[in-house]
Motif scaffolding. Structure first.
Motif, PDB file in Angstrom:
ATOM      1  N   HIS A 195      35.047  42.804  57.103  1.00 39.80           N
ATOM      2  CA  HIS A 195      36.288  43.138  56.692  1.00 39.80           C
ATOM      3  C   HIS A 195      36.901  42.192  55.553  1.00 39.80           C
ATOM      4  O   HIS A 195      37.456  42.884  54.648  1.00 39.80           O
ATOM      5  CB  HIS A 195      37.334  42.618  58.047  1.00 39.80           C
ATOM      6  CG  HIS A 195      38.915  43.212  57.699  1.00 39.80           C
ATOM      7  ND1 HIS A 195      39.271  44.633  57.661  1.00 39.80           N
ATOM      8  CD2 HIS A 195      39.973  42.354  57.489  1.00 39.80           C
ATOM      9  CE1 HIS A 195      40.524  44.567  57.487  1.00 39.80           C
ATOM     10  NE2 HIS A 195      40.915  43.464  57.295  1.00 39.80           N
ATOM     11  N   LYS A 196      36.464  40.877  55.491  1.00 42.29           N
ATOM     12  CA  LYS A 196      36.707  40.209  54.303  1.00 42.29           C
ATOM     13  C   LYS A 196      36.187  40.504  53.201  1.00 42.29           C
ATOM     14  O   LYS A 196      36.735  40.340  52.186  1.00 42.29           O
ATOM     15  CB  LYS A 196      36.381  38.652  54.818  1.00 42.29           C
ATOM     16  CG  LYS A 196      37.432  38.084  55.836  1.00 42.29           C
ATOM     17  CD  LYS A 196      36.902  36.757  56.011  1.00 42.29           C
ATOM     18  CE  LYS A 196      37.752  35.962  57.089  1.00 42.29           C
ATOM     19  NZ  LYS A 196      37.781  34.624  57.429  1.00 42.29           N
ATOM     20  N   GLN A 197      34.806  40.887  53.405  1.00 39.88           N
ATOM     21  CA  GLN A 197      34.035  41.352  52.117  1.00 39.88           C
ATOM     22  C   GLN A 197      34.748  42.677  51.447  1.00 39.88           C
ATOM     23  O   GLN A 197      34.757  42.866  50.168  1.00 39.88           O
ATOM     24  CB  GLN A 197      32.644  41.415  52.374  1.00 39.88           C
ATOM     25  CG  GLN A 197      31.713  41.987  51.261  1.00 39.88           C
ATOM     26  CD  GLN A 197      31.588  40.818  50.305  1.00 39.88           C
ATOM     27  OE1 GLN A 197      31.258  39.694  50.515  1.00 39.88           O
ATOM     28  NE2 GLN A 197      31.733  41.353  49.124  1.00 39.88           N
ATOM     29  N   THR A 198      35.066  43.507  52.441  1.00 32.09           N
ATOM     30  CA  THR A 198      35.734  44.845  51.901  1.00 32.09           C
ATOM     31  C   THR A 198      37.141  44.447  51.208  1.00 32.09           C
ATOM     32  O   THR A 198      37.185  45.168  50.380  1.00 32.09           O
ATOM     33  CB  THR A 198      35.914  45.874  53.035  1.00 32.09           C
ATOM     34  OG1 THR A 198      34.598  46.225  53.645  1.00 32.09           O
ATOM     35  CG2 THR A 198      36.703  47.075  52.767  1.00 32.09           C
ATOM     36  N   GLU A 199      37.770  43.563  51.762  1.00 37.81           N
ATOM     37  CA  GLU A 199      39.086  43.399  51.134  1.00 37.81           C
ATOM     38  C   GLU A 199      38.801  42.590  49.793  1.00 37.81           C
ATOM     39  O   GLU A 199      39.558  43.063  48.824  1.00 37.81           O
ATOM     40  CB  GLU A 199      39.700  42.080  52.041  1.00 37.81           C
ATOM     41  CG  GLU A 199      41.264  41.891  51.446  1.00 37.81           C
ATOM     42  CD  GLU A 199      41.978  41.054  52.505  1.00 37.81           C
ATOM     43  OE1 GLU A 199      43.024  41.461  52.726  1.00 37.81           O
ATOM     44  OE2 GLU A 199      41.379  39.913  52.919  1.00 37.81           O
ATOM     45  N   HIS A 200      37.831  41.844  49.515  1.00 36.75           N
ATOM     46  CA  HIS A 200      37.666  41.294  48.278  1.00 36.75           C
ATOM     47  C   HIS A 200      37.103  42.255  47.351  1.00 36.75           C
ATOM     48  O   HIS A 200      37.719  42.605  46.215  1.00 36.75           O
ATOM     49  CB  HIS A 200      36.462  40.358  48.400  1.00 36.75           C
ATOM     50  CG  HIS A 200      35.844  39.739  46.997  1.00 36.75           C
ATOM     51  ND1 HIS A 200      34.927  40.470  46.575  1.00 36.75           N
ATOM     52  CD2 HIS A 200      36.245  38.724  46.320  1.00 36.75           C
ATOM     53  CE1 HIS A 200      34.623  39.607  45.251  1.00 36.75           C
ATOM     54  NE2 HIS A 200      35.449  38.727  45.249  1.00 36.75           N
ATOM     55  N   ASP A 201      35.985  43.263  47.902  1.00 40.54           N
ATOM     56  CA  ASP A 201      35.394  44.090  47.154  1.00 40.54           C
ATOM     57  C   ASP A 201      36.782  45.252  46.456  1.00 40.54           C
ATOM     58  O   ASP A 201      36.733  45.665  45.442  1.00 40.54           O
ATOM     59  CB  ASP A 201      34.618  45.151  47.503  1.00 40.54           C
ATOM     60  CG  ASP A 201      33.146  43.998  47.650  1.00 40.54           C
ATOM     61  OD1 ASP A 201      33.263  42.843  47.144  1.00 40.54           O
ATOM     62  OD2 ASP A 201      32.372  44.447  48.556  1.00 40.54           O
ATOM     63  N   ASN A 203      40.011  44.726  46.249  1.00 38.97           N
ATOM     64  CA  ASN A 203      40.988  44.275  45.299  1.00 38.97           C
ATOM     65  C   ASN A 203      40.451  44.221  44.184  1.00 38.97           C
ATOM     66  O   ASN A 203      40.930  44.357  42.895  1.00 38.97           O
ATOM     67  CB  ASN A 203      41.417  42.942  45.909  1.00 38.97           C
ATOM     68  CG  ASN A 203      42.570  43.187  46.647  1.00 38.97           C
ATOM     69  OD1 ASN A 203      43.841  43.179  46.499  1.00 38.97           O
ATOM     70  ND2 ASN A 203      42.447  42.886  48.155  1.00 38.97           N
ATOM     71  N   GLU A 204      39.099  43.768  44.050  1.00 35.48           N
ATOM     72  CA  GLU A 204      38.458  43.721  42.500  1.00 35.48           C
ATOM     73  C   GLU A 204      38.567  45.314  41.958  1.00 35.48           C
ATOM     74  O   GLU A 204      38.771  45.238  40.855  1.00 35.48           O
ATOM     75  CB  GLU A 204      37.261  42.971  42.798  1.00 35.48           C
ATOM     76  CG  GLU A 204      36.389  43.122  41.519  1.00 35.48           C
ATOM     77  CD  GLU A 204      35.133  42.480  41.640  1.00 35.48           C
ATOM     78  OE1 GLU A 204      34.625  41.393  41.331  1.00 35.48           O
ATOM     79  OE2 GLU A 204      34.198  42.931  42.556  1.00 35.48           O
ATOM     80  N   LEU A 205      38.143  46.334  42.750  1.00 36.31           N
ATOM     81  CA  LEU A 205      37.906  47.423  42.309  1.00 36.31           C
ATOM     82  C   LEU A 205      39.127  47.860  41.746  1.00 36.31           C
ATOM     83  O   LEU A 205      39.498  48.549  40.716  1.00 36.31           O
ATOM     84  CB  LEU A 205      37.282  48.415  43.337  1.00 36.31           C
ATOM     85  CG  LEU A 205      37.026  49.941  42.694  1.00 36.31           C
ATOM     86  CD1 LEU A 205      36.123  49.666  41.642  1.00 36.31           C
ATOM     87  CD2 LEU A 205      36.541  50.447  44.083  1.00 36.31           C
ATOM     88  N   LEU A 206      40.368  47.678  42.430  1.00 43.44           N
ATOM     89  CA  LEU A 206      41.674  48.100  42.175  1.00 43.44           C
ATOM     90  C   LEU A 206      42.237  47.585  41.059  1.00 43.44           C
ATOM     91  O   LEU A 206      43.043  48.044  40.084  1.00 43.44           O
ATOM     92  CB  LEU A 206      42.361  47.922  43.263  1.00 43.44           C
ATOM     93  CG  LEU A 206      42.275  49.114  44.622  1.00 43.44           C
ATOM     94  CD1 LEU A 206      43.290  48.667  45.753  1.00 43.44           C
ATOM     95  CD2 LEU A 206      42.195  50.360  44.111  1.00 43.44           C
ATOM     96  N   SER A 207      41.918  46.263  40.872  1.00 39.08           N
ATOM     97  CA  SER A 207      42.524  45.237  39.727  1.00 39.08           C
ATOM     98  C   SER A 207      41.797  46.117  38.280  1.00 39.08           C
ATOM     99  O   SER A 207      42.336  46.107  37.447  1.00 39.08           O
ATOM    100  CB  SER A 207      41.991  43.862  39.904  1.00 39.08           C
ATOM    101  OG  SER A 207      42.652  43.345  41.007  1.00 39.08           O
ATOM    102  N   ASN A 208      40.480  46.316  38.651  1.00 36.72           N
ATOM    103  CA  ASN A 208      39.952  46.928  37.590  1.00 36.72           C
ATOM    104  C   ASN A 208      40.285  48.179  37.173  1.00 36.72           C
ATOM    105  O   ASN A 208      40.586  48.504  36.012  1.00 36.72           O
ATOM    106  CB  ASN A 208      38.212  47.232  37.700  1.00 36.72           C
ATOM    107  CG  ASN A 208      37.357  45.834  38.054  1.00 36.72           C
ATOM    108  OD1 ASN A 208      37.711  44.872  37.102  1.00 36.72           O
ATOM    109  ND2 ASN A 208      36.393  45.823  38.643  1.00 36.72           N
ATOM    110  N   LEU A 209      40.557  49.099  38.053  1.00 39.23           N
ATOM    111  CA  LEU A 209      41.350  50.581  37.870  1.00 39.23           C
ATOM    112  C   LEU A 209      42.702  50.199  37.097  1.00 39.23           C
ATOM    113  O   LEU A 209      42.993  51.048  36.164  1.00 39.23           O
ATOM    114  CB  LEU A 209      41.539  51.064  38.993  1.00 39.23           C
ATOM    115  CG  LEU A 209      42.382  52.514  39.105  1.00 39.23           C
ATOM    116  CD1 LEU A 209      41.506  53.474  38.175  1.00 39.23           C
ATOM    117  CD2 LEU A 209      42.394  53.119  40.469  1.00 39.23           C
TER     118      LEU A 209
END
Length: 267
Positions: A195-201, A203-209
């Motif tokens: 869950h924590k790893q998915t949350e990190h990934d 947020n990173e993907l959405l920030s990139n978007l």
């Protein structure tokens, strides 16, 4: 704080998978709405997949399904095989306190994005929650590949974030009704670490978007995958990308995706 005038960008697991695979392909597909010619066989598979989803929804709601089965021997075979392998899914205990809902819809806002999921079937009791997804293409993918797929990750993440279930009590179950010999089930169990790893990934993907969208509004394209990637040979936008770069792309004569890898669209 998000302005009330800001329109949220809706995203599904399909959007996330495409963003992760190739941001430029996301641009062409969703922002510019470029489409490739429809392959008749692909369209036939998608239609059959949609009919099976509707059949399972009718079954869960207690509505008559005989007319569906009589009109389509393929659906009848799939339903019969599935009932033999997993009868407990098709015959719920009416006296149970278990919650069941087909085509279960949930949303979760992260940053300026509204993530949407639709579970083909959700079964939950006081202790655990199970997400079910029906697949009608013949060959189940490699389990490790499916574990990394954003459908698996997003579906369990959203349920954990929008319910009181702990990640360790959530699972994702894919049923491949056309698998060789008999329907096959692939189950994925969730936990706090995932869950924590998915949350990190996520947020990173959405920030990139967000950055890519700002760049796009300034007439700058989304990032492009290296032309050396083999997936470029089978991409319907390969010709377009080739014309915009000095890197040659050897385009396959079969640029339409493999039918075994196509995920049917939920109703």
């Amino acid at each position: 704080m998000l302005s009330t005038s800001t329109q949220l960008f809706r995203l599904s697991q399909g959007h996330l998978n495409l963003l992760a695979a190739c941001p430029r392909k996301f641009q062409h597909t969703y922002l510019e709405q470029l489409t490739a010619p429809t392959d008749p066989q692909q369209e036939e598979y998608q239609t059959l997949g949609s009919r099976f989803h509707l059949l399972m929804q009718q079954q869960e709601m207690g509505l008559p399904i005989n007319s569906f089965l009589q009109a389509d021997t393929q659906l009848q075979t799939w339903m019969t095989d599935f009932a033999n392998v997993a009868p407990e899914i098709l015959t719920p205990d009416n006296d149970s306190q278990t919650f069941r809902d087909s085509e279960h819809y949930r949303t979760l806002q992260i940053q300026d994005y509204l993530l949407t999921v639709i579970y083909d079937l959700l079964i939950a009791d006081q202790e655990k929650a199970q997400i079910f997804d029906w697949k009608t293409y013949p060959q189940p993918p490699n389990k490790s590949y499916l574990a990394k797929n954003w459908q698996t990750r997003l579906y369990m993440y959203v349920l954990a974030e929008t319910s009181e279930y702990l990640p360790n009590n959530i699972s994702m179950n894919y049923w491949f009704v056309q698998a060789k010999d008999q329907p096959k089930n692939l189950q994925f169990k969730y936990d706090t670490r995932k869950h924590k790893q998915t949350e990190h990934d996520l947020n990173e993907l959405l920030s990139n978007l967000t950055n890519w969208l700002e760049q796009y509004h300034q007439k700058g394209p989304f990032p492009q995958e290296p032309a050396s990637k083999k997936s470029c040979e089978y991409c319907q936008y390969a010709v377009l990308c080739y014309s915009q770069t000095n890197n040659p792309v050897e385009i396959s004569s079969q640029i339409l995706p493999n039918i075994d890898n196509i995920q049917e669209v939920s109703l």
